[in-house]
Design an enzyme around this catalytic site. Structure first.
Site, PDB file in Angstrom:
ATOM      1  N   GLU A  33      -3.605  -2.929 -20.248  1.00 21.96           N
ATOM      2  CA  GLU A  33      -3.383  -1.978 -19.148  1.00 21.96           C
ATOM      3  C   GLU A  33      -3.459  -0.535 -19.659  1.00 21.96           C
ATOM      4  O   GLU A  33      -2.560   0.272 -19.437  1.00 21.96           O
ATOM      5  CB  GLU A  33      -2.042  -2.257 -18.437  1.00 21.96           C
ATOM      6  CG  GLU A  33      -2.038  -3.615 -17.757  1.00 21.96           C
ATOM      7  CD  GLU A  33      -0.897  -3.847 -16.756  1.00 21.96           C
ATOM      8  OE1 GLU A  33       0.019  -3.021 -16.659  1.00 21.96           O
ATOM      9  OE2 GLU A  33      -0.962  -4.881 -16.050  1.00 21.96           O
ATOM     10  N   GLU A  56      -3.087 -11.850 -16.715  1.00 19.08           N
ATOM     11  CA  GLU A  56      -1.771 -11.736 -16.075  1.00 19.08           C
ATOM     12  C   GLU A  56      -1.943 -12.025 -14.601  1.00 19.08           C
ATOM     13  O   GLU A  56      -2.727 -11.346 -13.912  1.00 19.08           O
ATOM     14  CB  GLU A  56      -1.165 -10.334 -16.273  1.00 19.08           C
ATOM     15  CG  GLU A  56      -0.711 -10.093 -17.695  1.00 19.08           C
ATOM     16  CD  GLU A  56       0.020  -8.775 -17.886  1.00 19.08           C
ATOM     17  OE1 GLU A  56       0.692  -8.305 -16.950  1.00 19.08           O
ATOM     18  OE2 GLU A  56      -0.098  -8.222 -19.001  1.00 19.08           O
TER      19      GLU A  56
HETATM   20  O1  AHR Z   1       4.105  -9.098 -17.062  1.00 17.95           O
HETATM   21  C1  AHR Z   1       4.867  -7.948 -16.935  1.00 17.95           C
HETATM   22  C2  AHR Z   1       4.062  -6.681 -17.123  1.00 17.95           C
HETATM   23  O2  AHR Z   1       3.172  -6.531 -16.068  1.00 17.95           O
HETATM   24  C3  AHR Z   1       3.187  -6.609 -18.350  1.00 17.95           C
HETATM   25  O3  AHR Z   1       3.865  -6.188 -19.478  1.00 17.95           O
HETATM   26  C4  AHR Z   1       2.175  -5.581 -17.964  1.00 17.95           C
HETATM   27  O4  AHR Z   1       0.956  -5.767 -18.622  1.00 17.95           O
HETATM   28  C5  AHR Z   1       2.082  -5.720 -16.466  1.00 17.95           C
HETATM   29  O5  AHR Z   1       2.166  -4.508 -15.825  1.00 17.95           O
END
Ligand code: AHR
Length: 486
Positions: free
Chosen positions: A173, A293
Site C-alpha cells: 500500500e 488482502e
Molecule cells: O489488514 C489490515 C491492514 O489493511 C493492512 O495492514 C493494510 O495493508 C491494509 O490497509
C-alpha cells in the site's frame, strides 16, 4: 426446483491453490498470542507456535502465508528480528495501536511457522522506510546456500539450510501507509528494488498494486514497471456500506446482511475493472493479479483496542466469503493468489483466541469446505442465480462453483437468502458412484462461535440424492454447502 447443468468436458482453467492463501501481520493479537506464544508455560506450543491453533489451521491445507504485513511491512526492519531474543531491540508498532513490539517473532520464527503449517512463504519487504540494501541483504540472508557473511549469520542463528522464499512483495500500500507515494514514483522504486533481488532461488516478485476502485495506480505501475513483475497486488475489503459505514460484526439486521452481499457485488465490478486495465497494459497476460488482502472489515468488537482490528465472525462472513472465492475462481485467468485478512484474531479470521482458549469461525469452515477446489480445473456450470433486491441493488440469491481434480468433482454453493431454502437438481454429463455433502448454517444470522460455545456453528451432513448423473439437494437459506462426487 432450480436446474444446474455441469459439464465436466468443458474445463475453464485451473483454480490456483494460492487463491486459498492466508495473511498474518504484526497487528493486534494475530502473531503474538494468536500464533506465537514463545515459552509461555500455560499454552502448549512447539518451538513457540501454539499447538491448538496450528492443529486447526493444518486442516485447511494452507498453500501460502503472507508476512509481516500489511502496513507493518513498511515499518519493519528484519535485522531487529534475528539473533538471541534478549538482544532483539524493541520497537513501537506505530501502525497498530502504538504497542511495543519485542521482535521475538522474526524471520526464523516465520519460516518455522510455515514449516509447521506446511505452506509456502510470501515475505513482504519494506520499501516505505527501508533501503534497497536492507532488502537485498534480507534476501541473501534467507536464500543463499554458499559461504557468505549473511548466510553464515543465518547459520549461527540456527538454520543451516537456506529458507525457501517463494514470493516476495516489494512494499505494501505504498499509495497510503507505505509512503503516500504517487504511482510514477513507486514504479521507479519498484524497478530499482526488484533489480537487487538476486538469488539462485526462483523468487516470484509482486509489485504493490491498487486499492479497491483505483485503476489509475494499476495502469501507471503496470505501464512503467509491469515488465519487471510476476504479479501485482490488489486490495479490496468489503463492508456493510463502504468504509465510513462498516457495520458491526455481530449486531446487524437483514439490511446489514444484504448490504454486505451488495458490497461483494461491487467488488466484482472492481475486479473486472482491474482486470480490464491489466488486459490493456499486459495483453499477453504475463503479470498475475494477486489479491493479497481481502475480507469483511467491520467495526472492532466493543471494548477492544481499536488498533487491533478484532472482530467476530458469523454466517454472513462465510456466505460473503464464498461469493468472493467463487469470484476468484471465475477470474482464474488473472487471479493467481489471494490472501484473506487475516489468519488469527484480526478482521475476517479463521481462528480466534483468548489466552489459552481458542475457537474456529464460520470462515474457517468455509475454507475447509472449499479445499477440494485447490488446483482443480474449473468446470462450466450454468444455473439461474436468481436475484434479491437490496437497498444497495440486486444481489445473486445463489452462487455455485464446480471443479474437478483427480476424478472427483467438488461443487460449492452459497444461498444468500435469509428466508428461502433452494431446491436444486444438478445434472452432470456423466454418472458418479458416490456423493458426500455437508452444509454450514446457524439458527440466527448473528450467531457466533465463542470460547464457551465453540461448536455453535459447525458443518453438518447434507442430504444429497445421487442417481447416475443427477444430484438432488436442498441448500438451506443463509448457508454454504459443499458436495463431492466420485
Ligand atoms: O489488514 C489490515 C491492514 O489493511 C493492512 O495492514 C493494510 O495493508 C491494509 O490497509
Amino acid at each position: 426446483m432450480s436446474k444446474v447443468m455441469i459439464n465436466t468436458q468443458r474445463k475453464k482453467g485451473k483454480i490456483s491453490k494460492y487463491i486459498y492463501g492466508q495473511f498474518a501481520e504484526h497487528l493486534g493479537r494475530c502473531i503474538y498470542e494468536g500464533l506465537y506464544v514463545g515459552n509461555d508455560p500455560d499454552i502448549p506450543n512447539t518451538n513457540g507456535m501454539r499447538n491448538d491453533v496450528i492443529a486447526a489451521l493444518k486442516e485447511l491445507d494452507i498453500p501460502v502465508l503472507r508476512w509481516p504485513g500489511g502496513c507493518f511491512a513498511d515499518d519493519y526492519h528484519w535485522r531487529d528480528g534475528i539473533g538471541p531474543k534478549e538482544n532483539r531491540p524493541y520497537m513501537v508498532n506505530t501502525n497498530w495501536g502504538g504497542v511495543v513490539e519485542n521482535n521475538h517473532f522474526g524471520t526464523h520464527e516465520f519460516f518455522e511457522l510455515c514449516r509447521q503449517l506446511g505452506c509456502e512463504a510470501y515475505v513482504n519487504a519494506n520499501v516505505g522506510s527501508g533501503t534497497v540494501q536492507e532488502m537485498r541483504d534480507w534476501v541473501e540472508y534467507m536464500t543463499f546456500d554458499g559461504d557468505s557473511p549473511l548466510a553464515n549469520e543465518r547459520r549461527a542463528n540456527g538454520d543451516d539450510e537456506p529458507f525457501k522464499l517463494s514470493f516476495l512483495g516489494i512494499g505494501n500500500e505504498n499509495w497510503g501507509c507505505g509512503g503516500n507515494m504517487r504511482p510514477e514514483y513507486y514504479s521507479d522504486l519498484y524497478r530499482r528494488f526488484s533489480t537487487f533481488i538476486r538469488s539462485k532461488q526462483k523468487i516470484y516478485k509482486i509489485g504493490c498494486g491498487a486499492n479497491s476502485d483505483d485503476t489509475q495506480w494499476t495502469e501507471t505501475v503496470m505501464k512503467n514497471a509491469g515488465k519487471f513483475m510476476d504479479g501485482i497486488s490488489w486490495h479490496n475489503y468489503t463492508f456493510e456500506d463502504g468504509w465510513d459505514n462498516r457495520g458491526d460484526s455481530i449486531v446487524f439486521d437483514a439490511d446489514g446482511w444484504y448490504n454486505n452481499m451488495a458490497d461483494v457485488v461491487l467488488m466484482q465490478k472492481r475486479l473486472r475493472d482491474q482486470i480490464a486495465v491489466m488486459d490493456s497494459t499486459d495483453p499477453d497476460g504475463k503479470v498475475d493479479l494477486i489479491v493479497d488482502e481481502w475480507g469483511n472489515w467491520f467495526e472492532v468488537m466493543a471494548g477492544t483496542n481499536p488498533g487491533f482490528l478484532y472482530q467476530q465472525n458469523t454466517m454472513r462472513d462465510a456466505v460473503a466469503g464464498m461469493l468472493i472465492l467463487h469470484m476468484f475462481h471465475n477470474a482464474n485467468r488473472r487471479v493467481k493468489m489471494a490472501n484473506i485478512a487475516q489468519m488469527v484474531n484480526v478482521l475476517q479470521s479463521m481462528v480466534l483466541t483468548e489466552g489459552e482458549r481458542m475457537t474456529v469461525t464460520p470462515t474457517y469452515y468455509l475454507f475447509k469446505m472449499m479445499k477440494g477446489h485447490q488446483d482443480a480445473e474449473l468446470l462450466d456450470a450454468s444455473y439461474d442465480a436468481k436475484s434479491i433486491d437490496t437497498k444497495r441493488g440486486a444481489i445473486p440469491k445463489l452462487s455455485l462453483s464446480a471443479s474437478e481434480k483427480n476424478g472427483a468433482v467438488t461443487i460449492t454453493i452459497a444461498n444468500t437468502s435469509l428466508t428461502d431454502d433452494e431446491e436444486l437438481e444438478i445434472e452432470l454429463d456423466k454418472a458418479f458412484a458416490s456423493v458426500a455433502a455437508e452444509y454450514l448454517t446457524s439458527g440466527n444470522m448473528c450467531d457466533v462461535n465463542t470460547f464457551d460455545e465453540p461448536d455453535k456453528i459447525r458443518p453438518q451432513a447434507l442430504n444429497a440424492e445421487l442417481s447416475g448423473s443427477t444430484v438432488k439437494v436442498t441448500v438451506p437459506k443463509m448457508s454454504i454447502a459443499a458436495i463431492t462426487l466420485k
